[in-house]
Design an enzyme around this catalytic site. Structure first.
Site, PDB file in Angstrom:
ATOM      1  N   GLY A  92       0.924  -1.526   0.226  1.00 28.28           N
ATOM      2  CA  GLY A  92       0.350   0.235  -0.076  1.00 28.28           C
ATOM      3  C   GLY A  92       0.890   0.964   0.055  1.00 28.28           C
ATOM      4  N   PHE A  93       1.008   1.154   0.686  1.00 30.54           N
ATOM      5  CA  PHE A  93       2.578   2.599   1.120  1.00 30.54           C
ATOM      6  C   PHE A  93       2.422   3.685   1.201  1.00 30.54           C
ATOM      7  CE2 PHE A  93       5.013  -0.647  -2.088  1.00 30.54           C
ATOM      8  CZ  PHE A  93       5.665  -1.305  -1.190  1.00 30.54           C
ATOM      9  N   ILE A 119      -0.334  -5.524   5.308  1.00 27.68           N
ATOM     10  CA  ILE A 119       0.213  -4.976   3.895  1.00 27.68           C
ATOM     11  C   ILE A 119       1.659  -5.701   3.236  1.00 27.68           C
ATOM     12  CG2 ILE A 119      -1.189  -2.979   4.274  1.00 27.68           C
ATOM     13  CD1 ILE A 119       1.431  -1.006   4.780  1.00 27.68           C
ATOM     14  N   PRO A 144      12.381  -9.696  14.377  1.00 28.07           N
ATOM     15  CA  PRO A 144      13.614  -9.332  14.280  1.00 28.07           C
ATOM     16  C   PRO A 144      13.929  -9.438  12.588  1.00 28.07           C
ATOM     17  CG  PRO A 144      14.410 -10.682  16.032  1.00 28.07           C
ATOM     18  CD  PRO A 144      12.827 -10.362  16.028  1.00 28.07           C
ATOM     19  N   GLU A 167       8.730   3.445   8.429  1.00 23.12           N
ATOM     20  CA  GLU A 167       8.729   3.709   7.383  1.00 23.12           C
ATOM     21  C   GLU A 167      10.067   5.012   7.736  1.00 23.12           C
ATOM     22  OE1 GLU A 167       4.296   5.616   6.326  1.00 23.12           O
ATOM     23  OE2 GLU A 167       5.576   6.453   8.337  1.00 23.12           O
TER      24      GLU A 167
HETATM   25 MO1  MOS Z   1       1.994   5.604   5.177  1.00 18.37          MO
HETATM   26  S1  MOS Z   1       2.144   7.002   3.907  1.00 18.37           S
HETATM   27  O1  MOS Z   1       0.496   5.880   6.559  1.00 18.37           O
HETATM   28  O2  MOS Z   1       0.825   4.414   4.845  1.00 18.37           O
END
Ligand code: MOS
Length: 732
Positions: free
Chosen positions: A242-243, A468, A619, A692
């Site tokens: 999704g990103f 996701i 991990p 992120e």
């Molecule tokens: Mo993220 S840009 O909040 O999927």
């Protein structure tokens, strides 16, 4: 449960299951093709029809007429539904651009019709027969040209910050840098395109879809369809990435719902890949100006960061200056964001929104400044570390080990082998090392879960949390297993269904910490239910090896559950620990590149990320997040750019042939080191996010490595051959 005091010792700290490198529990389903993605749901009884969407061929104006006669007469066609037929529909809260309905066109490839047929091919073929007329209006499509018209955005975006006297300090500083950096529009390019199947039963609609945020979608879909939220059932257990591109309701889900109602049959809709970049959202381009003033000893005394970006009316800025408020010390500071109106598709969140483009610029600037003051880039960053919020010095970081990341990484990478720009060669290759800091804030979101214990002593977790590709299934199973004192094989995890308690969802790298905390809270309730049923004092009860013990009594969980089983349900809510303490995640990226001195071709040779991001729940899944993010950072550094047609207002390279993301062969060697850290301020899990963080700073590390290889400083991403080749003869 309310989390408003730093965590003390709790059952998670036993770390019998949590923190262990357990392969993802949904892995077998995925590699054997049994994990069902949105478009793949198939029930032979369902008699599906297929919808093919049609996107606007103009960027701005109105649809004046749509002639569907030929399309309706085409073989297999069941219905053609146009944006003019349905009229204006109420817009969901979280979308800037409307998804469908009414004559107004806000951006290119906005959905304006859907053809429904017996087969996908028939629908696609008939879609080409629709005749659409437009009244075109002029639009603004060029960020550079609109810079002068850019405005200060809504105060809720906190567009400006100031501390000390930036202007005076910058002017007085003995060493200064004043540079502009640019980042282009990016497309999420997740492997699974947006897809939905909708089926109505009376007033109720069920939508199988691909969503990061079940409850956000459900709320906005109900609003747009004009039905009560409890009439919408969303199902999204497996998601092919999704990103950020699947954070907010998208046209496929709405079109499938409307089309299914129109034909009285379940309808499948996917956005064709060439429609995705212009129909959905993207990471907006930025123009950034960074000014840094330093003393000869390397101390930053003034730091200023301004950013310009654009969006449709009602949208917001790309918050590219946020990390600059927190990453480095410096007594005099300013940041500012300006927002231009652009009639391009909607700009919105993409993996580490803000920090990704912000650090692409800032971490080149820091590299440049290190050179000016004559310090090694690692040493310069360490010299300007801060343990408090530089704009609010009374406010500490909950935990911050950027210095540890830089030192550990430098050692492991062999940073001391780095030479001055242009000096290291192997045959035709100029070799360079680059470093950048990684920084991303740690957000928390309310998150609920329900946990059941059954007669067999098995535990089942239900939450509308999504996976996701991140590993949610696995870390949630680990959490429940740890809390209930059972093995991970005794736990079943059910995700992505709006019938389950509302969770944090997957976004902003808040998913892992928030959702497992919700499961923790529900397990606390279940433990209480078990203890109370057995007459145990819940404070004394120990859950271990499938049993619960207190004093000299031990009862198996299956016996405790009895024939009716037991249930615990709760939502983790958050107090003000994110206010009193700055909660962030940190890292350092090290990159070695080779640049071909004749062609300017850049090749990544090896990469290392060191992350300090709270307790690492698993991990394997965490590492997978970071190496994926590092790969994305390479794309942003070297190839990814949505090319804007500034005359007609659309992204030209709107497919995976023209929008180039890295493939395996582009990434020969990646390594990830997690520094051992538990942050009691973040949650009972003492974890944060890494999904992120792993992207933040990567592209600048690549840019800095290219500079170290060639002595050529490129400040305009992506760093393609054409930006190097002109200067290469001088170097070679
Ligand atoms: Mo993220 S840009 O909040 O999927």
């Amino acid at each position: 449960m309310q989390f408003d005091k730093p965590a003390t010792t709790n059952p998670i700290d036993r770390l019998k299951v949590v923190g262990k490198p357990i392969p993802r529990i949904d892995g077998a389903l995925k590699v054997t093709g049994q994990a069902t993605y949105a478009y793949e749901w198939h029930d032979p009884e369902m008699h599906y029809a297929y919808g093919y969407p049609v996107g606007s061929a103009i960027a701005k104006g109105h649809v004046t007429s749509i002639d569907t006669a030929k399309a309706k007469a085409a073989p297999g066609v069941l219905a053609v539904l146009t944006t003019l037929d349905v009229g204006d529909l109420p817009k969901g809260k979280l979308n800037t651009a409307k998804l469908f309905g009414g004559s107004a066109v806000q951006h290119y490839h906005q959905a304006i019709a859907i053809v429904v047929a017996e087969s996908f091919e028939q629908a696609r073929s008939a879609a080409a027969l629709i005749d659409i007329r437009y009244a075109v209006e002029p639009g603004a499509f060029d960020l550079r040209a609109e810079m002068g018209n850019a405005q200060t955005p809504d105060p809720s975006t906190e567009p400006d910050s100031a501390f000390g006297d930036f202007n005076a300090a910058f002017k007085a500083a003995p060493l200064t840098l004043d540079q502009e950096y640019t980042t282009p529009d990016h497309s999420h390019s997740m492997i699974e395109p947006h897809a939905s199947i909708a089926a109505w039963e009376g007033e109720k609609v069920t939508v199988w879809t691909s969503s990061q945020m079940i409850d956000w979608w459900r709320t906005d879909l109900a609003t747009t369809l004009g039905v009560e939220k409890d009439k919408v059932h969303l199902i999204s257990p497996f998601i092919g990435g999704g990103f950020g591109g699947k954070l907010f309701l998208r046209a496929d889900a709405l079109l499938a719902s409307l089309a299914a109602k129109a034909v009285g049959r379940p309808v499948k809709v996917t956005l064709p890949r060439p429609m995705v970049p212009n129909n959905t959202t993207h990471r907006p381009a930025t123009i950034q100006r960074i000014r840094i003033g330093a003393e000869p000893d390397g101390r930053i005394v003034a730091i200023g960061h301004e950013s310009w970006s654009g969006d449709l009316p009602g949208g917001g800025p790309e918050v590219a200056v946020m990390q600059t408020r927190l990453l480095y010390a410096g007594a005099n500071r300013m940041t500012s964001m300006k927002l231009a109106t652009l009639d391009l598709p909607e700009g919105n969140a993409m993996r580490a929104p803000g920090e990704t483009p912000g650090l692409m610029a800032l971490e080149i600037a820091i590299d440049e400044m290190a050179e000016k003051v004559g310090l090694d880039p690692v040493a310069f960053r360490i010299a300007n570390d801060t343990q408090v919020d530089p704009e609010k010095p009374e406010r500490p970081f909950s935990y911050r080990d950027l210095v540890g990341c830089l030192k550990t990484g430098a050692e492991a990478f062999g940073w001391d082998q780095r030479q001055s720009p242009g000096l290291r060669r192997q045959g035709n290759w100029l070799i360079g090392f680059g470093v950048a800091a990684a920084f991303r804030n740690n957000l928390v979101m309310p998150s609920g879960a329900r946990v059941r214990l059954d007669r067999q002593g098995k535990v089942t977790v239900e939450t509308d949390m999504t996976d996701i590709g991140t590993g949610s299934y696995t870390i949630i199973a680990q959490t429940a297993a740890e809390m209930m004192g059972v093995g991970i094989d005794e736990v079943t995890v059910k995700l992505g269904d709006s019938n389950f308690p509302v969770s944090a969802g997957s976004g902003g790298q808040f998913g892992a910490n928030s959702a497992t905390s919700g499961v923790y809270a529900a397990c606390v309730k279940l433990r209480e239910a078990v203890a109370s049923k057995l007459g145990f004092n819940s404070g004394d009860a120990v859950f271990e090896d499938g049993k619960v013990r207190a004093g000299n009594r031990a009862v198996s969980l299956s016996e405790a559950a009895g024939d009716d089983g037991l249930v615990g349900e709760d939502t983790m809510e958050w107090g003000d620990l994110t206010e009193t303490h700055q909660q962030s995640t940190f890292g350092a990226h090290f990159v070695e590149v080779g640049v071909d001195m004749a062609t300017g071709e850049t090749r990544i040779r090896r990469m290392l990320a060191v992350c300090a991001a709270g307790r690492i729940l698993n991990p394997i899944t965490a590492r997978s997040q970071v190496i994926g993010a590092m790969t994305m950072g390479v794309g942003a550094a070297l190839s990814e750019e949505l090319s804007v047609d500034t005359r007609h207002g659309f992204f030209v390279n709107h497919d995976l042939a023209g929008y180039e993301v890295p493939v395996h062969a582009d990434i020969p060697h990646q390594d990830v080191i997690f520094l051992d850290e538990t942050d009691p301020y973040s949650s009972p899990m003492k974890a944060k996010g890494v999904g992120e963080l792993g992207l933040c700073g990567v592209s600048a590390a690549v840019a800095n490595a290219i500079y170290n290889a060639t002595g050529i400083r490129v400040r305009d991403y992506p760093i393609t051959l054409d930006k190097l080749i002109g200067e290469l003869p001088d170097v070679a």
